[in-house]
Scaffold this active site. Structure first.
Site, mmCIF file in Angstrom:
data_model
loop_
_atom_site.group_PDB
_atom_site.id
_atom_site.type_symbol
_atom_site.label_atom_id
_atom_site.label_comp_id
_atom_site.label_asym_id
_atom_site.label_seq_id
_atom_site.Cartn_x
_atom_site.Cartn_y
_atom_site.Cartn_z
ATOM 1 N N ASP A 70 0.852 -1.190 0.000
ATOM 2 C CA ASP A 70 0.000 0.000 0.000
ATOM 3 C C ASP A 70 0.890 1.243 0.000
ATOM 4 O OD1 ASP A 70 -2.271 -1.501 0.035
ATOM 5 O OD2 ASP A 70 -2.676 -1.269 2.175
ATOM 6 N N ASN A 119 -11.201 12.461 0.705
ATOM 7 C CA ASN A 119 -11.407 11.374 -0.261
ATOM 8 C C ASN A 119 -10.129 10.574 -0.490
ATOM 9 O OD1 ASN A 119 -14.140 12.099 -0.864
ATOM 10 N ND2 ASN A 119 -13.344 13.822 -2.055
ATOM 11 N N ASP A 176 -11.579 -6.335 6.557
ATOM 12 C CA ASP A 176 -10.344 -7.078 6.859
ATOM 13 C C ASP A 176 -10.041 -7.026 8.352
ATOM 14 O OD1 ASP A 176 -10.118 -7.341 4.111
ATOM 15 O OD2 ASP A 176 -8.627 -5.752 3.899
#
Length: 370
Positions: free
Chosen positions: A42, A155, A325
């Protein structure tokens, strides 16, 4: 040791845990939780509107990278201040379970495929920092899988490039004696449905081992497209599943594809629970989350249990990325200690509540779960 493990555990007080190593390792033996899935690095960064427009991204997208996005990953690293985390659905859950457990390190094992490259090295380092015992299959055909989180204001636009994650090979990794011995050490197994698109044969080998040795095999429906487009592969694995996770939209698609002829989530859970099963020594448990609504669980018969989620003020929610998750990770952290299923659900709700207060699937140094 966490005080909750000693005080709530079936085997007595924390002092007994501290005074007797055998008790300690009953709860927390290394490599007792095993996960296998699609590892992604990530990469998150605050970007500008021009960057989104350049790559045709909406502010809250969740998409798979196309050819036009390939340069995005290098550019975000070059031009913005980035943070790296070990990601991917299964690795997130395994990482969160380890975070909930804290010590000893490496209770959680993870297998998946990465590239022999810079992002692969960073991913190994991040898994190490999360105290997960990651054993990656490293190859040169594809680069390490990445997921860019492009942040603008409140966002987050997510762009995932699976790349090497799609290249896992059973014969090149899982079958090797040194790796298979880690599978044999585990007593709880977790694989997200996403991995059905990569290596069904690897999932079946692990699932059969669990069934033959009366260990716990757990799985996640992961996304509606899995039930829809990978139905045959999913139904090869379902008979081995002891605990099945999913959310309300995944449950609805599973019901549709299985011709259950109901949209009632409790009925879907009961019908899913009753599907054929290989290891009859364990009843299948089905757990469906529903966002802010109660989590439902069934373990057979007509009874469906409801568990309200922890309340949270809307202004305290940063984003809900990784909440599912996290729920699974919390659940597994207690399951691997042989805790009651009610405790597993509570731990899942706690972990999800922590994660939605953070950006992405990140968490504070230590849990405060009692």
């Amino acid at each position: 040791q966490r005080s909750s493990a000693g005080s709530q555990g079936e085997f007595g007080l924390e002092t007994r845990l501290k005074s007797c190593d055998s008790y300690y390792y009953f709860f927390y033996s290394p490599n007792s939780l095993f996960g296998m899935g699609n590892p992604l690095l990530d990469i998150s960064a605050v970007v500008d509107k021009d960057f989104l427009e350049k790559y045709g991204l909406k502010p809250n997208d969740q998409i798979l990278a196309e050819d036009k996005h390939k340069a995005l990953f290098e550019e975000i690293v070059k031009n913005f201040q980035v943070e790296y985390h070990a990601g991917g659905a299964t690795q997130n859950s395994i990482k969160i379970a380890q975070w909930m457990i804290q010590e000893p390190h490496k209770v959680s094992t993870f297998f998946g495929c990465i590239g022999e490259d810079r992002f692969g090295e960073i991913l190994k380092q991040k898994a190490e920092e999360a105290h997960v015992d990651a054993h990656y299959y490293e190859q040169t055909e594809e680069p390490t899988g990445t997921c860019a989180a492009c942040i603008t204001g409140d966002n987050r636009s997510l762009v995932a490039n699976l790349a090497a994650a799609n290249c896992y090979k059973k014969d090149k990794h899982l079958d090797l004696e040194k790796n298979w011995s880690l599978v044999e050490k585990a007593k709880v197994y977790y694989i997200a449905g996403f991995f059905l698109t990569v290596s069904l044969e690897s999932i079946l080998k692990v699932a059969k081992h669990a069934a033959e040795n009366n260990k716990l095999f757990t799985m996640n429906l992961s996304a509606p497209f899995i039930s829809q487009f990978f139905r045959d592969a999913l139904m090869e694995v379902i008979p081995y599943v002891d605990v099945l996770f999913g959310n309300e939209t995944e449950a609805a698609m599973f019901s549709k594809e299985q011709h259950f002829e109901t949209e009632d989530i409790e009925e879907i859970a009961k019908k899913t629970q009753a599907l054929p099963k290989v290891n009859m020594k364990r009843q299948r448990v089905v757990v469906f989350t529903q966002g802010k609504d109660a989590t439902i669980m069934t373990r057979g018969g007509d009874k469906v249990e409801m568990f309200p989620v922890l309340k949270i003020d809307h202004k305290d929610i940063v984003d809900t990325i990784g909440a599912g998750d996290a729920f699974v990770g919390g659940f597994l952290s207690e399951l691997v200690q042989d805790k009651d299923l009610e405790d597993c659900v509570k731990a899942g709700h706690y972990a999800a509540n922590v994660i939605i207060r953070q950006a992405g699937c990140t968490f504070p140094d230590k849990p405060d779960f009692h």
